[in-house]
Design an enzyme around this catalytic site. Structure first.
Site, short mmCIF file in Angstrom:
data_model
loop_
_atom_site.label_atom_id
_atom_site.label_comp_id
_atom_site.label_asym_id
_atom_site.label_seq_id
_atom_site.Cartn_x
_atom_site.Cartn_y
_atom_site.Cartn_z
N GLY A 203 0.80 -1.06 -0.06
CA GLY A 203 -0.13 0.04 0.08
C GLY A 203 0.80 1.25 0.15
O GLY A 203 2.03 1.11 0.08
N GLY A 205 2.44 4.74 1.55
CA GLY A 205 2.79 5.38 2.84
C GLY A 205 1.66 6.26 3.42
O GLY A 205 1.26 5.90 4.61
N GLY A 209 0.80 3.10 5.59
CA GLY A 209 1.76 3.15 6.28
C GLY A 209 1.28 3.99 7.57
O GLY A 209 1.52 3.69 8.73
N GLU A 247 15.19 4.56 10.87
CA GLU A 247 16.31 4.54 10.20
C GLU A 247 16.35 5.56 8.85
O GLU A 247 15.62 5.09 7.87
CB GLU A 247 16.64 3.16 9.68
CG GLU A 247 16.79 2.12 10.80
CD GLU A 247 17.92 2.30 11.47
OE1 GLU A 247 18.84 2.99 11.07
OE2 GLU A 247 18.01 1.53 12.68
N CYS A 281 21.44 4.77 1.87
CA CYS A 281 21.38 5.69 2.73
C CYS A 281 22.68 6.06 3.42
O CYS A 281 22.99 7.26 3.50
CB CYS A 281 20.46 5.21 3.92
SG CYS A 281 20.97 3.37 4.56
N GLU A 381 20.19 15.43 0.51
CA GLU A 381 20.31 13.96 0.24
C GLU A 381 20.02 13.68 -1.21
O GLU A 381 18.61 14.00 -1.43
CB GLU A 381 19.66 12.91 1.29
CG GLU A 381 19.85 11.28 0.41
CD GLU A 381 19.12 10.42 1.46
OE1 GLU A 381 17.80 10.71 1.72
OE2 GLU A 381 19.62 9.49 2.16
P1 NAD Z 1 10.30 6.87 1.46
O1 NAD Z 1 10.37 7.64 2.74
O2 NAD Z 1 9.50 7.51 0.29
O3 NAD Z 1 9.29 5.56 1.88
C1 NAD Z 1 9.88 4.68 2.80
C2 NAD Z 1 8.67 4.11 3.32
O4 NAD Z 1 7.87 4.72 4.16
C3 NAD Z 1 7.73 3.42 2.04
O5 NAD Z 1 7.21 2.00 2.43
C4 NAD Z 1 6.75 4.46 1.91
O6 NAD Z 1 5.34 3.83 1.44
C5 NAD Z 1 6.37 4.64 3.53
N1 NAD Z 1 5.78 6.02 3.92
C6 NAD Z 1 5.73 7.17 3.28
N2 NAD Z 1 5.51 8.32 3.83
C7 NAD Z 1 4.78 7.64 4.99
C8 NAD Z 1 3.84 7.93 5.97
N3 NAD Z 1 3.65 9.31 6.26
N4 NAD Z 1 3.56 7.13 7.09
C9 NAD Z 1 4.18 5.97 6.98
N5 NAD Z 1 4.93 5.52 6.01
C10 NAD Z 1 5.31 6.24 5.08
O7 NAD Z 1 11.56 6.57 1.36
P2 NAD Z 1 11.99 5.48 -0.06
O8 NAD Z 1 12.27 6.45 -0.95
O9 NAD Z 1 11.47 4.45 0.05
O10 NAD Z 1 13.72 5.10 0.49
C11 NAD Z 1 14.58 6.17 0.26
C12 NAD Z 1 15.06 6.89 1.55
O11 NAD Z 1 15.37 5.91 2.44
C13 NAD Z 1 16.41 7.72 1.65
O12 NAD Z 1 15.87 9.06 2.36
C14 NAD Z 1 17.28 6.81 2.34
O13 NAD Z 1 18.37 7.33 2.83
C15 NAD Z 1 16.32 6.01 3.53
N6 NAD Z 1 16.97 4.84 3.68
C16 NAD Z 1 17.65 4.63 5.05
C17 NAD Z 1 18.03 3.39 5.43
C18 NAD Z 1 18.75 3.56 7.00
O14 NAD Z 1 19.14 2.51 7.45
N7 NAD Z 1 18.97 4.61 7.29
C19 NAD Z 1 18.08 2.44 4.62
C20 NAD Z 1 17.71 2.52 3.34
C21 NAD Z 1 16.98 3.68 3.08
#
Ligand code: NAD
Length: 474
Positions: A203, A205, A209, A247, A281, A381
């Protein structure tokens, strides 16, 4: 076809129809074609999954660690048999080159299965403190929300230690990578993990989410993704007074001191910055180098970048595949334009698509040099194949630049003097620093300072996030 898709959610041990008709299109980033559609779960679906997880929790938590880990052992056996299909699925949905999908995106999660089972079996759940017993027990229902950039590793770092600890899980994978999550879910179903222990809700976010973060039956949320979305998750969870592990993003600095072995430092720095097309990340996206050696470093970095093979991720020779989506590609290109506009020197790459790759979300590996740390490309980033080379004027200045960031996820120091390298590493305000090499170790704690998040994943520290602490006074 090397992948398959389900138009259902996995709740309470069964593939079930979603309550609504909303769907998510999964697009192959190398062809721009729709690969499949999966359900976009509604709040009602999340409620059904959370209630199933809550019902399953008492019996699952009551099992011994050994009984729970027996399921992980079975998962390990079946996972190995499915790993090629999984690698091809990840290539199709998020565009990472097939060789990297085999080694990194499926290979490393494979190691996490056995490592988690060993850890959970050997962990000391009860310790004595004076006249008291300190007991660690399963936290409850975990809401796990994961990104697409390393989909199965991120899923396993949450779901597996949680399940081994006795928690039950409601998992929402990223919109871009639901197919790999479905495939792993098929394996969990095949090993007959008890109903409700793991529930998969594909689904968005904003809807699914947020519903997970707010659901009263979800007692703990573990989120990996962008800093902006992480802040929403924390706000949603706050009303229910539930802890969150975040994270988040990064802008890590690779600090090269003036006595460093430049070949080694630049080689490792490039490996980190361009791994997974820069969609990592912890990527060292700022290379902080002695001013006097700026040209030498830039030449070396450009020579390495020119050796990358950008193209079809299914081709075994490809080292950099497409970017995950059109939106993400456009955002990267906007950052590249901003670097040019703000006066950084473009050493290679640029905003145009690579020659011959007009179809698919491709970006040229791009290096900027003579970058000022206040520029957008040094502060924000980018999450793409873009490196900023920033000059420094000595150790003190290098530390200042490294720490001049809202993020603090990873970083590196290169020096011929181990004492000097360690002194700099200790002053860097970041969750992990690698000295004289790019290292991927799956059992050390991983997590952020500052806006890179809080809490830790991986190994014992990650496992303990899923345990409550109870004191029993004897
Ligand atoms: P994103 O934040 O767009 O999405 C991540 C997840 O969060 C997805 O499943 C998305 O559907 C969900 N999401 C989005 N908005 C939400 C909300 N309001 N409530 C709940 N869930 C929500 O990130 P992305 O584009 O999928 O991934 C890239 C990002 O992830 C980069 O910023 C990267 O640095 C970070 N990342 C961090 C780590 C770490 O370990 N620190 C590891 C991998 C990626």
């Amino acid at each position: 076809m090397t992948w398959s898709a389900r138009e259902q959610l996995y709740i309470d041990g069964q593939w079930v129809s979603p309550s609504g008709t909303e769907t998510i299109e999964v697009v192959d980033p190398s062809t721009e074609e729709v690969l499949a559609t999966v359900p976009a779960a509604s709040e009602r679906d999340v409620d059904r999954a959370a209630r199933a997880a809550a019902r399953a929790f008492p019996a699952w938590a009551a099992l011994s660690p050994d009984e729970r880990c027996a399921y992980l052992d079975r998962l390990g056996e079946q996972y190995a048999a499915q790993s090629e299909k999984l690698a091809r699925t990840i290539t199709a949905e998020m565009g990472a080159p097939i060789t990297q999908c085999r080694q990194v995106h499926t290979g490393i999660p494979g190691e996490v299965i056995g490592q988690t089972a060993r850890l959970a079996r050997e962990y000391e759940y009860t310790t004595r403190m004076g006249e008291s017993l300190i007991v660690r027990e399963a936290y409850g229902v975990l809401g796990a929300i994961t990104p697409w950039n390393n989909p199965i590793y991120m899923m396993f770092l949450k779901a597996l230690p949680a399940i081994a600890a006795g928690c039950t899980v409601v998992h929402k994978p990223a919109e871009a990578s639901p197919l790999s999550a479905q495939l792993v879910c098929e394996i969990l179903d095949a090993i007959e993990l008890p109903a409700g222990v793991y529930n998969l809700v594909t689904g968005t976010g904003k809807v699914a989410g947020s519903a997970i973060s707010r659901h009263p039956a979800v007692e703990l949320v573990s989120f990996t993704g962008s800093t902006g979305a992480g802040a929403h998750v924390a706000a949603d969870a706050a009303a229910g007074v539930k802890p969150v592990v975040l994270e988040l993003g990064g802008k890590s600095a690779n600090v090269i001191l003036d006595d460093a072995d430049l070949d080694r430092a630049v080689q490792a720095g490039m490996q980190s910055a361009f791994n997974n097309a820069g969609q990592m990340c912890g990527a060292w996206t700022r290379m902080v180098v002695p001013r006097a050696r700026l040209d030498e470093v830039t030449e070396r970095a450009v020579a390495i970048a020119e050796g990358y093979v950008v193209g079809d991720p299914r081709d075994e020779a490809t080292t950099i595949g497409p970017i995950v989506s059109a939106a993400q590609r456009d955002s990267i290109v906007t950052y590249i334009r901003s670097g040019i506009d703000q006066g950084a020197t473009l050493a290679c790459g640029g905003p145009e698509p690579p020659k011959g790759l007009e179809r698919g979300f491709y970006v040229r590996p791009t290096i900027f040099t003579e970058v000022g740390n206040a520029m957008k490309i040094a502060q924000e980033e980018i999450f793409g194949p873009v490196l900023a080379i920033i000059p420094h004027d000595g150790d003190e200045d290098a530390v200042r630049i490294a720490n001049d960031s809202i993020y603090g996820l990873r970083g590196a120091v290169f020096s011929a003097d181990p004492g000097r390298a360690l002194a700099v590493a200790k002053r860097m305000r970041t969750g992990e620093v690698d000295i004289n090499g790019y290292k991927l170790t799956i059992d050390i704690p991983f997590g952020g300072y500052k806006k890179s998040g809080y809490g830790r994943c991986q190994g014992r520290f990650g496992f303990e996030e899923f345990l409550q602490i109870k004191s029993i006074q004897l």
